[in-house]
Design a protein around this motif. Structure first.
Motif: not given
Length: 344
Positions: A163-170
């Protein structure tokens, strides 16, 4: 029929999941002589289920090519996938042969447009909560475009599950510096930086210790590295748990200390229990498939069904399709705006 224990674990796990999600309905595929006796012992599950007898079940040691030849159209694994394809089920869950399940899922459900390879995504416990890590073993190796596809699919899963609106991606790499890593990873980083993606925030490179820290919501890598990382983490958790059990029972004073701090140790054990995060999600297919660990008990099976329930409820497949469509439309628009180079 899959896993180390078959119906004796799968069906009790389904009943646990049914208690958590009373609206669930199950379509069960398997060999009647093995399934019926267990199902009869769980009347609540039986009332919420439809059972289909299948003559064939895929062995855990069968090669994917052999499973496809012998089990296509008539095995319990194929029938479960076919139920998703035909709309009888929203999601398929199996503890069976991973290679056979992936091969059959690709053949039966097919991959989404522009997706060359599906990925297996795992839920990873971290100091911040949970992250999504993919690929953890679907395929070996990945080019830059496939890593970008994994990033969008993983972000869609994080939005649905975390439920994260804009997930961080690595992108998992051997260092955070931009000059480090293989060409495919560096090219994927460039593509993610330049793409106008509303569904994720590209963080940059992450290292192995960032997995446990929870530095990002989604960690992307290729299947060889991801599977080693997953198995290493599971083994380390069991190793630490074994150390703790040994230390707490060594002397009477240690036993007393354990009793006084039992609540804290119970919380630690629960946090480190691999069963709680069971359930790898096959991403990139025209349908949702969940792979439960073959050695899981009933509680682990229930956890995999919990993931299935969450992914189906959140309409994961539709979200991934939209993200992929937006990305490729963006790429097409950028290409159309670039001026043609003058001939040399």
């Amino acid at each position: 029929m899959g896993g180390d224990h078959g119906p004796s674990v799968i069906l009790p796990g389904a009943e646990i999941a049914l208690t958590r999600h009373p609206g669930l309905r199950f379509v069960i595929f398997g060999q009647e002589d093995a399934v019926r006796p267990v199902l009869e012992a769980h009347p609540r599950l039986k009332a919420a289920s439809t059972f289909h007898h299948c003559d064939v079940s895929i062995r855990m040691d069968e090669k994917p090519s052999q499973a496809l030849r012998q089990g296509r159209y008539k095995s319990s694994m194929w029938k479960a996938l076919e139920a998703v394809k035909g709309g009888e089920a929203d999601v398929a869950v199996s503890a069976g042969n991973t290679g056979a399940l992936m091969a059959m899922a690709k053949f039966c459900l097919r991959t989404m447009p522009n997706i060359e390879r599906p990925a297996i995504a795992a839920i990873w416990p971290t100091l911040r909560g949970e992250s999504v890590v993919l690929d953890v073993g679907a395929t070996i190796g990945a080019d830059s475009q496939q890593l970008v596809d994994f990033s969008m699919m993983g972000a869609a899963m994080a939005r649905a599950l975390l439920h994260v609106e804009r997930p961080s991606v690595g992108l998992l790499n051997i260092g955070v510096e931009e000059v480090k890593g293989q060409d495919e990873i560096k090219e994927a980083a460039r593509l993610l930086k330049e793409a106008r993606l509303s569904g994720l925030v590209y963080h940059g490179f992450v290292e192995g210790d960032d997995l446990g820290k929870g530095t990002v919501d989604v960690v992307v890598t290729e299947g060889f590295t991801g599977n080693i990382a997953l198995k290493t983490a599971e083994g380390t958790a069991r190793q630490i748990a074994s150390y703790l059990r040994s230390a707490m029972t060594r002397t009477w004073l240690a036993k007393l200390g354990y009793l006084l701090a039992k609540g804290a140790f119970d919380r630690l054990r629960d946090k480190m229990d691999p069963r709680k995060v069971n359930g790898g999600v096959f991403l990139g297919l025209n349908g949702i498939v969940i792979k439960s660990h073959g050695g899981s008990d009933a509680e682990g099976t229930a956890a995999a069904i919990d993931v299935a329930f969450a992914m189906a409820s959140a309409q994961l497949r539709e979200k991934i399709e939209k993200d992929l469509q937006d990305f490729y439309l963006s790429v097409s628009a950028d290409a159309a705006q670039k001026p043609l180079e003058a001939p040399q």
